[in-house]
Enzyme design. Sequence first.
Site, PDB file in Angstrom:
ATOM      1  N   LYS A   8       0.830  -1.215   0.000  1.00  0.00           N
ATOM      2  CA  LYS A   8       0.000   0.000   0.000  1.00  0.00           C
ATOM      3  C   LYS A   8       0.865   1.266   0.000  1.00  0.00           C
ATOM      4  CE  LYS A   8      -2.166  -1.044   3.899  1.00  0.00           C
ATOM      5  NZ  LYS A   8      -1.565  -2.344   4.270  1.00  0.00           N
ATOM      6  N   ARG A  81     -10.052   0.681   8.037  1.00  0.00           N
ATOM      7  CA  ARG A  81      -9.573  -0.640   8.436  1.00  0.00           C
ATOM      8  C   ARG A  81     -10.641  -1.412   9.205  1.00  0.00           C
ATOM      9  NH1 ARG A  81      -3.741   0.640   8.405  1.00  0.00           N
ATOM     10  NH2 ARG A  81      -2.527  -1.245   8.677  1.00  0.00           N
ATOM     11  N   ARG A 120      11.771  -6.722   5.714  1.00  0.00           N
ATOM     12  CA  ARG A 120      11.524  -5.320   5.340  1.00  0.00           C
ATOM     13  C   ARG A 120      12.358  -4.348   6.175  1.00  0.00           C
ATOM     14  NH1 ARG A 120       5.612  -2.486   5.037  1.00  0.00           N
ATOM     15  NH2 ARG A 120       5.504  -2.759   7.298  1.00  0.00           N
ATOM     16  N   ARG A 147      10.634  -1.791  11.402  1.00  0.00           N
ATOM     17  CA  ARG A 147       9.485  -1.367  12.201  1.00  0.00           C
ATOM     18  C   ARG A 147       9.251  -2.341  13.349  1.00  0.00           C
ATOM     19  NH1 ARG A 147       4.402   0.153   8.367  1.00  0.00           N
ATOM     20  NH2 ARG A 147       3.312  -0.984   9.998  1.00  0.00           N
ATOM     21  N   ARG A 158      -1.007  -9.117  13.514  1.00  0.00           N
ATOM     22  CA  ARG A 158      -1.576  -8.132  12.564  1.00  0.00           C
ATOM     23  C   ARG A 158      -2.400  -8.839  11.496  1.00  0.00           C
ATOM     24  NH1 ARG A 158       3.688  -5.321  10.807  1.00  0.00           N
ATOM     25  NH2 ARG A 158       2.491  -4.083   9.330  1.00  0.00           N
TER      26      ARG A 158
HETATM   27  P1  AMP Z   1       0.342   0.692   8.633  1.00  0.00           P
HETATM   28  O1  AMP Z   1       1.509   1.598   8.541  1.00  0.00           O
HETATM   29  O2  AMP Z   1      -0.786   1.070   7.709  1.00  0.00           O
HETATM   30  O3  AMP Z   1       0.729  -0.761   8.530  1.00  0.00           O
HETATM   31  O4  AMP Z   1      -0.259   0.906  10.104  1.00  0.00           O
HETATM   32  C1  AMP Z   1       0.509   0.595  11.252  1.00  0.00           C
HETATM   33  C2  AMP Z   1      -0.364   0.487  12.466  1.00  0.00           C
HETATM   34  O5  AMP Z   1      -1.027   1.737  12.710  1.00  0.00           O
HETATM   35  C3  AMP Z   1      -1.507  -0.529  12.365  1.00  0.00           C
HETATM   36  O6  AMP Z   1      -1.083  -1.849  12.650  1.00  0.00           O
HETATM   37  C4  AMP Z   1      -2.449   0.015  13.435  1.00  0.00           C
HETATM   38  O7  AMP Z   1      -1.973  -0.273  14.733  1.00  0.00           O
HETATM   39  C5  AMP Z   1      -2.324   1.517  13.235  1.00  0.00           C
HETATM   40  N1  AMP Z   1      -3.311   2.004  12.241  1.00  0.00           N
HETATM   41  C6  AMP Z   1      -3.036   2.547  11.019  1.00  0.00           C
HETATM   42  N2  AMP Z   1      -4.169   2.864  10.374  1.00  0.00           N
HETATM   43  C7  AMP Z   1      -5.184   2.534  11.208  1.00  0.00           C
HETATM   44  C8  AMP Z   1      -6.605   2.597  11.108  1.00  0.00           C
HETATM   45  N3  AMP Z   1      -7.208   3.071  10.009  1.00  0.00           N
HETATM   46  N4  AMP Z   1      -7.324   2.144  12.155  1.00  0.00           N
HETATM   47  C9  AMP Z   1      -6.741   1.669  13.270  1.00  0.00           C
HETATM   48  N5  AMP Z   1      -5.416   1.555  13.430  1.00  0.00           N
HETATM   49  C10 AMP Z   1      -4.632   1.981  12.412  1.00  0.00           C
END
Ligand code: AMP
Length: 203
Positions: A8, A81, A120, A147, A158
Site C-alpha cells: 500500500k 480498516r 523489510r 518497524r 496483525r
Molecule cells: P500501517 O503503517 O498502515 O501498517 O499501520 C501501522 C499500524 O497503525 C496498524 O497496525 C495500526 O496499529 C495503526 N493504524 C493505522 N491505520 C489505522 C486505522 N485506520 N485504524 C486503526 N489503526 C490503524
Amino acid sequence: MGCPGAGKGTQSAKLKETWGLKHISTGDVLRGEMAAGTQIGKQVAALINHGNLVPDELMIAMLENIIASTDQGIILDGFPRTVAQAQALDAMMSRLGREISAVVMIDLPEAEVVKRLSTRRLCKKCGKPAATTTQPTCECGGELYVRADDAPESVKHRLEVYRAQTLPVKNFYANSGKYVEINGNQTPQQVFEDICKVLKKVK
Ligand code: AMP
C-alpha cells in the site's frame, strides 16, 4: 486497501508522484505522533507495536481533520480498516462534499506477506522500503530501520486482526461499483500499472 506488507505504501508513493495526489497514510501519521512524543503518540504506541488497531473514534476524528484541510485529490492508505471506519468515511465524504472514486484492494497470499515483512527495512528519511536485503543504506542516503510491528509475533497478530476486522470492509464496498482487486504478487511496477488502468477508468 490490503493486508500488512501488500504494498500500500509503495503504491501510494508512486500514485502521489504520477497523479499528483495527496498521500495520507494513517500508519505514518500515527508513527509521526509517536516520534514526536505527543499525547496521541503515547496513547497509541503500545497498540501499534503489538499489532492492534487504534480505536475507531480516534482514527475517524484524526482523518476528518486531515481531509477537511485540503481540496486536493487524496489517496487514503490504511484507512478504512474497520466497517465502522468505512461507514464514518461515507458520512464524512458527504459532509465535506467529496466522493470516493475507487476502492483498490491489493491482494497478496499470507505466505508472501510473512516473507516480505520478515526482511523489510524502511528508510528514516524518505520512508521507502530498501530494494535489497543487504544494502547498508537507502538509495537516498537515509538510514534504514526495522518497524517494531514487523517482528514475527506482531506480524502474526496483525494478520489475525486484518482477517477479523479489516477483511469485512471488503464486503462493505463489494457492491458499490467502486471496488477493484489487484494482484499484489507481481513487481511493484506491474501492480502500479494495474492500479493506473483502474484509475484511468474513473478519472
Ligand atoms: P500501517 O503503517 O498502515 O501498517 O499501520 C501501522 C499500524 O497503525 C496498524 O497496525 C495500526 O496499529 C495503526 N493504524 C493505522 N491505520 C489505522 C486505522 N485506520 N485504524 C486503526 N489503526 C490503524
